[in-house]
Design a protein around this motif. Sequence first.
Motif, PDB file in Angstrom:
ATOM      1  N   ASP A 178       0.543   4.030  -2.785  1.00 17.03           N
ATOM      2  CA  ASP A 178       0.225   5.426  -2.444  1.00 17.03           C
ATOM      3  C   ASP A 178       1.140   6.379  -3.209  1.00 17.03           C
ATOM      4  O   ASP A 178       0.703   7.419  -3.710  1.00 17.03           O
ATOM      5  CB  ASP A 178       0.395   5.657  -0.937  1.00 17.03           C
ATOM      6  N   VAL A 192       0.831  -1.203   0.000  1.00 16.12           N
ATOM      7  CA  VAL A 192       0.000   0.000   0.000  1.00 16.12           C
ATOM      8  C   VAL A 192       0.865   1.253   0.000  1.00 16.12           C
ATOM      9  O   VAL A 192       0.572   2.227  -0.706  1.00 16.12           O
ATOM     10  CB  VAL A 192      -0.963  -0.013   1.210  1.00 16.12           C
ATOM     11  N   TYR A 212      -5.783  -3.490   0.075  1.00 13.62           N
ATOM     12  CA  TYR A 212      -6.702  -3.081   1.141  1.00 13.62           C
ATOM     13  C   TYR A 212      -7.626  -4.233   1.532  1.00 13.62           C
ATOM     14  O   TYR A 212      -7.917  -4.439   2.718  1.00 13.62           O
ATOM     15  CB  TYR A 212      -7.551  -1.899   0.672  1.00 13.62           C
ATOM     16  N   ALA A 271     -13.701   1.763  -2.616  1.00 20.96           N
ATOM     17  CA  ALA A 271     -13.521   3.104  -3.183  1.00 20.96           C
ATOM     18  C   ALA A 271     -12.475   3.081  -4.295  1.00 20.96           C
ATOM     19  O   ALA A 271     -12.655   3.710  -5.347  1.00 20.96           O
ATOM     20  CB  ALA A 271     -13.116   4.086  -2.086  1.00 20.96           C
ATOM     21  N   ASP A 272     -11.383   2.350  -4.086  1.00 18.41           N
ATOM     22  CA  ASP A 272     -10.350   2.267  -5.124  1.00 18.41           C
ATOM     23  C   ASP A 272     -10.861   1.511  -6.347  1.00 18.41           C
ATOM     24  O   ASP A 272     -10.579   1.899  -7.499  1.00 18.41           O
ATOM     25  CB  ASP A 272      -9.107   1.572  -4.575  1.00 18.41           C
ATOM     26  N   ASP A 320     -13.976  -0.828   2.901  1.00 19.11           N
ATOM     27  CA  ASP A 320     -14.507   0.441   2.383  1.00 19.11           C
ATOM     28  C   ASP A 320     -13.475   1.133   1.498  1.00 19.11           C
ATOM     29  O   ASP A 320     -13.803   1.624   0.405  1.00 19.11           O
ATOM     30  CB  ASP A 320     -14.935   1.364   3.532  1.00 19.11           C
ATOM     31  N   ALA A 321     -12.233   1.174   1.951  1.00 23.59           N
ATOM     32  CA  ALA A 321     -11.163   1.774   1.148  1.00 23.59           C
ATOM     33  C   ALA A 321     -10.935   0.966  -0.129  1.00 23.59           C
ATOM     34  O   ALA A 321     -10.699   1.531  -1.203  1.00 23.59           O
ATOM     35  CB  ALA A 321      -9.873   1.859   1.959  1.00 23.59           C
ATOM     36  N   ALA A 322     -11.022  -0.354  -0.014  1.00 25.82           N
ATOM     37  CA  ALA A 322     -10.843  -1.211  -1.183  1.00 25.82           C
ATOM     38  C   ALA A 322     -11.921  -0.938  -2.226  1.00 25.82           C
ATOM     39  O   ALA A 322     -11.633  -0.800  -3.423  1.00 25.82           O
ATOM     40  CB  ALA A 322     -10.875  -2.681  -0.762  1.00 25.82           C
ATOM     41  N   ARG A 326      -4.088  -1.529  -5.329  1.00 29.26           N
ATOM     42  CA  ARG A 326      -4.269  -1.070  -3.947  1.00 29.26           C
ATOM     43  C   ARG A 326      -5.585  -1.571  -3.369  1.00 29.26           C
ATOM     44  O   ARG A 326      -5.674  -1.895  -2.174  1.00 29.26           O
ATOM     45  CB  ARG A 326      -4.179   0.449  -3.864  1.00 29.26           C
ATOM     46  N   ALA A 327      -6.623  -1.656  -4.209  1.00 29.00           N
ATOM     47  CA  ALA A 327      -7.898  -2.206  -3.742  1.00 29.00           C
ATOM     48  C   ALA A 327      -7.710  -3.627  -3.219  1.00 29.00           C
ATOM     49  O   ALA A 327      -8.232  -3.994  -2.166  1.00 29.00           O
ATOM     50  CB  ALA A 327      -8.928  -2.177  -4.870  1.00 29.00           C
ATOM     51  N   ARG A 373      -9.646  -3.800   4.928  1.00 23.79           N
ATOM     52  CA  ARG A 373     -10.129  -2.420   4.810  1.00 23.79           C
ATOM     53  C   ARG A 373     -11.050  -2.342   3.596  1.00 23.79           C
ATOM     54  O   ARG A 373     -10.714  -1.810   2.539  1.00 23.79           O
ATOM     55  CB  ARG A 373      -8.947  -1.459   4.701  1.00 23.79           C
TER      56      ARG A 373
END
Length: 282
Positions: A177, A173, A197, A208-209, A204-206, A193-194, A202
Amino acid sequence: MLLPILLCSAALAAEPAEPTAPQTGPRLLTAPPRPAAPGKPPRSAETDAAAYDRCMKLARDNPAGARDLAESWRARGGAHPAEHCQAVALIGLKQFKPAAARLEKLAEAMVSAPAPLRAGVLAQAGQAWLLAGDPGRAYADAGAALALHPDDPDLLLDRAEAAGSAGWFDKAVADLDRVLKLDPARADALVYRASAYRELGRLDAALADAEQALKLAPTSPPALLERGNIRRLKGDVDGARLDWLRIAALAPGSPADRAAKANLGHLDEPMITAPSAKPPGR
């Protein structure tokens, strides 16, 4: 029963490269030719360039032939370009460990070459170690490449892949980033990155990506596969089904399609725990 969420070849859900079609990487025509034998004309840069192009094309089409050609070329003074072609041919022959070792030795020998060129050879060595199943050495070579050519997004992606393959998702990650700070429109990095994550829980972050990746590349099979994986983990069975079914229309027979079909076969089974997937890969 555990739902096996399958990926294209690793947790970053990217299409894997075919080992029999190795990436050629940087052109290695910077080393001066060896002196000609007495009574013979000096070697020309044009001759070396033509020999290199021929050898590298052969490495894609006939790796065994390219290996033999590179060996004879080296004996005639082909130097670094011949050594590079020989290593690429070994990748095509799936002799990944010898190829990686040769590429490392070549990068060490290229003391007068530009830093980005040496970095490219080290990156190839890392890719070969990854194919050989040694993500630790792949990570080290990618790090050495970045020391020579800092903040190169492709080198950062290479190191993130190696980190994920070793199970070091936080490190993956961190590198991703940096890639996305350099270029927020890298859909591949968003998918990678998804997945990282997701491995870290994680979700929610996954998601979103994955959503952002699909905004940038709406027909990306790896992005659809990954979003389906995340949706299933979040309990959105219908959404996961739609993503996985769409892959069949976009890329029938691809690694993403095979993974999606396997996921669909298990979709209605109860999921007790989040799956343990392989680490990130491109």
